[in-house]
Design a protein around this motif. Structure first.
Motif, PDB file in Angstrom:
ATOM      1  N   ILE A   1       0.857  -1.174   0.000  1.00 40.07           N
ATOM      2  CA  ILE A   1       0.000   0.000   0.000  1.00 40.07           C
ATOM      3  C   ILE A   1       0.901   1.235   0.000  1.00 40.07           C
ATOM      4  O   ILE A   1       1.889   1.292   0.750  1.00 40.07           O
ATOM      5  CB  ILE A   1      -0.919   0.003   1.247  1.00 40.07           C
ATOM      6  N   ILE A   2       0.521   2.234  -0.814  1.00 38.15           N
ATOM      7  CA  ILE A   2       1.334   3.436  -0.957  1.00 38.15           C
ATOM      8  C   ILE A   2       0.502   4.669  -0.590  1.00 38.15           C
ATOM      9  O   ILE A   2      -0.616   4.833  -1.076  1.00 38.15           O
ATOM     10  CB  ILE A   2       1.826   3.614  -2.417  1.00 38.15           C
ATOM     11  N   HIS A   3       1.063   5.520   0.255  1.00 40.64           N
ATOM     12  CA  HIS A   3       0.521   6.839   0.545  1.00 40.64           C
ATOM     13  C   HIS A   3       1.520   7.849  -0.017  1.00 40.64           C
ATOM     14  O   HIS A   3       2.677   7.883   0.419  1.00 40.64           O
ATOM     15  CB  HIS A   3       0.350   7.074   2.049  1.00 40.64           C
ATOM     16  N   LEU A   4       1.069   8.636  -0.977  1.00 43.33           N
ATOM     17  CA  LEU A   4       1.944   9.604  -1.655  1.00 43.33           C
ATOM     18  C   LEU A   4       1.508  11.021  -1.283  1.00 43.33           C
ATOM     19  O   LEU A   4       0.448  11.488  -1.689  1.00 43.33           O
ATOM     20  CB  LEU A   4       1.885   9.388  -3.170  1.00 43.33           C
ATOM     21  N   HIS A   5       2.329  11.676  -0.476  1.00 45.50           N
ATOM     22  CA  HIS A   5       2.053  13.030   0.008  1.00 45.50           C
ATOM     23  C   HIS A   5       2.580  14.040  -1.010  1.00 45.50           C
ATOM     24  O   HIS A   5       3.674  13.866  -1.539  1.00 45.50           O
ATOM     25  CB  HIS A   5       2.732  13.246   1.360  1.00 45.50           C
ATOM     26  N   VAL A   6       1.809  15.096  -1.258  1.00 47.39           N
ATOM     27  CA  VAL A   6       2.212  16.133  -2.200  1.00 47.39           C
ATOM     28  C   VAL A   6       2.633  17.352  -1.382  1.00 47.39           C
ATOM     29  O   VAL A   6       1.818  17.982  -0.722  1.00 47.39           O
ATOM     30  CB  VAL A   6       1.070  16.479  -3.178  1.00 47.39           C
ATOM     31  N   ILE A   7       3.935  17.633  -1.404  1.00 47.67           N
ATOM     32  CA  ILE A   7       4.549  18.615  -0.508  1.00 47.67           C
ATOM     33  C   ILE A   7       5.362  19.632  -1.315  1.00 47.67           C
ATOM     34  O   ILE A   7       6.081  19.253  -2.242  1.00 47.67           O
ATOM     35  CB  ILE A   7       5.521  17.902   0.476  1.00 47.67           C
ATOM     36  N   GLU A   8       5.306  20.875  -0.905  1.00 47.85           N
ATOM     37  CA  GLU A   8       6.145  21.883  -1.546  1.00 47.85           C
ATOM     38  C   GLU A   8       7.592  21.683  -1.104  1.00 47.85           C
ATOM     39  O   GLU A   8       7.875  21.540   0.092  1.00 47.85           O
ATOM     40  CB  GLU A   8       5.675  23.284  -1.176  1.00 47.85           C
ATOM     41  N   ASN A   9       8.487  21.658  -2.072  1.00 46.50           N
ATOM     42  CA  ASN A   9       9.907  21.468  -1.785  1.00 46.50           C
ATOM     43  C   ASN A   9      10.414  22.615  -0.910  1.00 46.50           C
ATOM     44  O   ASN A   9      10.069  23.770  -1.128  1.00 46.50           O
ATOM     45  CB  ASN A   9      10.706  21.400  -3.091  1.00 46.50           C
ATOM     46  N   ASN A  10      11.199  22.276   0.092  1.00 48.17           N
ATOM     47  CA  ASN A  10      11.808  23.219   1.032  1.00 48.17           C
ATOM     48  C   ASN A  10      10.805  23.949   1.921  1.00 48.17           C
ATOM     49  O   ASN A  10      11.147  24.937   2.557  1.00 48.17           O
ATOM     50  CB  ASN A  10      12.722  24.217   0.312  1.00 48.17           C
ATOM     51  N   SER A  11       9.573  23.467   1.986  1.00 49.08           N
ATOM     52  CA  SER A  11       8.572  24.038   2.891  1.00 49.08           C
ATOM     53  C   SER A  11       8.842  23.540   4.314  1.00 49.08           C
ATOM     54  O   SER A  11       9.642  22.623   4.527  1.00 49.08           O
ATOM     55  CB  SER A  11       7.166  23.612   2.456  1.00 49.08           C
ATOM     56  N   ILE A  12       8.152  24.122   5.271  1.00 50.58           N
ATOM     57  CA  ILE A  12       8.270  23.676   6.664  1.00 50.58           C
ATOM     58  C   ILE A  12       7.874  22.200   6.765  1.00 50.58           C
ATOM     59  O   ILE A  12       8.534  21.424   7.466  1.00 50.58           O
ATOM     60  CB  ILE A  12       7.386  24.538   7.599  1.00 50.58           C
ATOM     61  N   GLU A  13       6.825  21.799   6.063  1.00 52.13           N
ATOM     62  CA  GLU A  13       6.381  20.396   6.082  1.00 52.13           C
ATOM     63  C   GLU A  13       7.493  19.470   5.591  1.00 52.13           C
ATOM     64  O   GLU A  13       7.768  18.432   6.182  1.00 52.13           O
ATOM     65  CB  GLU A  13       5.127  20.231   5.226  1.00 52.13           C
ATOM     66  N   TYR A  14       8.140  19.849   4.506  1.00 53.02           N
ATOM     67  CA  TYR A  14       9.250  19.073   3.957  1.00 53.02           C
ATOM     68  C   TYR A  14      10.386  18.976   4.984  1.00 53.02           C
ATOM     69  O   TYR A  14      10.915  17.892   5.235  1.00 53.02           O
ATOM     70  CB  TYR A  14       9.737  19.721   2.659  1.00 53.02           C
ATOM     71  N   ILE A  15      10.746  20.104   5.576  1.00 56.14           N
ATOM     72  CA  ILE A  15      11.837  20.122   6.555  1.00 56.14           C
ATOM     73  C   ILE A  15      11.497  19.228   7.750  1.00 56.14           C
ATOM     74  O   ILE A  15      12.346  18.466   8.226  1.00 56.14           O
ATOM     75  CB  ILE A  15      12.160  21.571   6.978  1.00 56.14           C
ATOM     76  N   LYS A  16      10.253  19.275   8.220  1.00 53.17           N
ATOM     77  CA  LYS A  16       9.824  18.409   9.330  1.00 53.17           C
ATOM     78  C   LYS A  16       9.979  16.938   8.957  1.00 53.17           C
ATOM     79  O   LYS A  16      10.462  16.134   9.763  1.00 53.17           O
ATOM     80  CB  LYS A  16       8.359  18.677   9.697  1.00 53.17           C
ATOM     81  N   GLN A  17       9.559  16.578   7.737  1.00 54.93           N
ATOM     82  CA  GLN A  17       9.670  15.178   7.308  1.00 54.93           C
ATOM     83  C   GLN A  17      11.124  14.718   7.304  1.00 54.93           C
ATOM     84  O   GLN A  17      11.435  13.628   7.795  1.00 54.93           O
ATOM     85  CB  GLN A  17       9.061  14.988   5.912  1.00 54.93           C
ATOM     86  N   ILE A  18      11.991  15.532   6.760  1.00 52.49           N
ATOM     87  CA  ILE A  18      13.414  15.173   6.670  1.00 52.49           C
ATOM     88  C   ILE A  18      14.048  15.081   8.055  1.00 52.49           C
ATOM     89  O   ILE A  18      14.745  14.111   8.379  1.00 52.49           O
ATOM     90  CB  ILE A  18      14.180  16.192   5.787  1.00 52.49           C
TER      91      ILE A  18
END
Length: 173
Positions: free
Chosen positions: A105-122
């Motif tokens: 099963i795949i969940h594919l999140h659509v995130i703006e590159n270098n956004s706060i959300e992206y930084i949190k994930q990394i």
């Protein structure tokens, strides 16, 4: 690679295994373009057992959210099936693949590159990879939730959310 119809599964505990990396790598190669980078996130990316759902993020730039969504939908990803789906400005698209005769099963999140959300994930992924005790604690938390009989995906996610938030508050963002 073919993206199949998503199947909403009940929460369960599958020990982590290296196949998650191979599936994520194949999906990253399948989804990525010159315009869109794809990264592996979530428990399967930092070697924690759980439902075995592979979470990825497709990263867009230049306000290309709709272009990213159209790209992944053209590959076969479907709208999220949920009573409380992610908002349109931060969507998740879902699918399933067969890899080495097993379903993933795949969940594919659509995130703006270098956004706060992206930084949190990394940063969250980096923290979990560098802290074996946190990984074990997260697995134990997941097992506790299942022992309570909570197996519906969204309820399960809500129960494990405080653990994730407690880690994110420790991270310097």
């Amino acid at each position: 690679m073919e993206i199949l119809k998503y199947e909403k599964i009940e929460a369960s505990f599958k020990p982590w295994n290296e196949d998650y990396f191979a599936v994520a790598k194949a999906l990253i190669e399948f989804i990525s373009t010159k315009e869109f980078e794809v990264i592996h996130i979530g428990s399967t990316s930092f070697m924690v057992g759980g439902k075995g759902i592979i979470d990825l993020s497709i990263l867009y730039k230049n306000n290309d959210l709709n272009k990213a969504v159209n790209h992944i939908k053209s590959l076969g990803f479907q709208d999220q099936i949920s009573q409380k789906p992610f908002p349109k400005e931060r969507p998740r698209k879902d699918g399933m693949v067969i890899f080495n005769n097993s379903k993933y099963i795949i969940h594919l999140h659509v995130i703006e590159n270098n956004s706060i959300e992206y930084i949190k994930q990394i940063k969250y992924k980096e923290y979990m990879l560098s802290n074996p005790s946190a990984r074990k604690e997260y697995e134990n938390k997941k097992l506790e939730i299942l022992k309570k009989g909570i197996i519906e995906q969204e309820a399960y996610g809500k129960e494990k959310s405080p653990f994730v938030k407690s880690i994110i508050t420790k991270i310097d963002i």
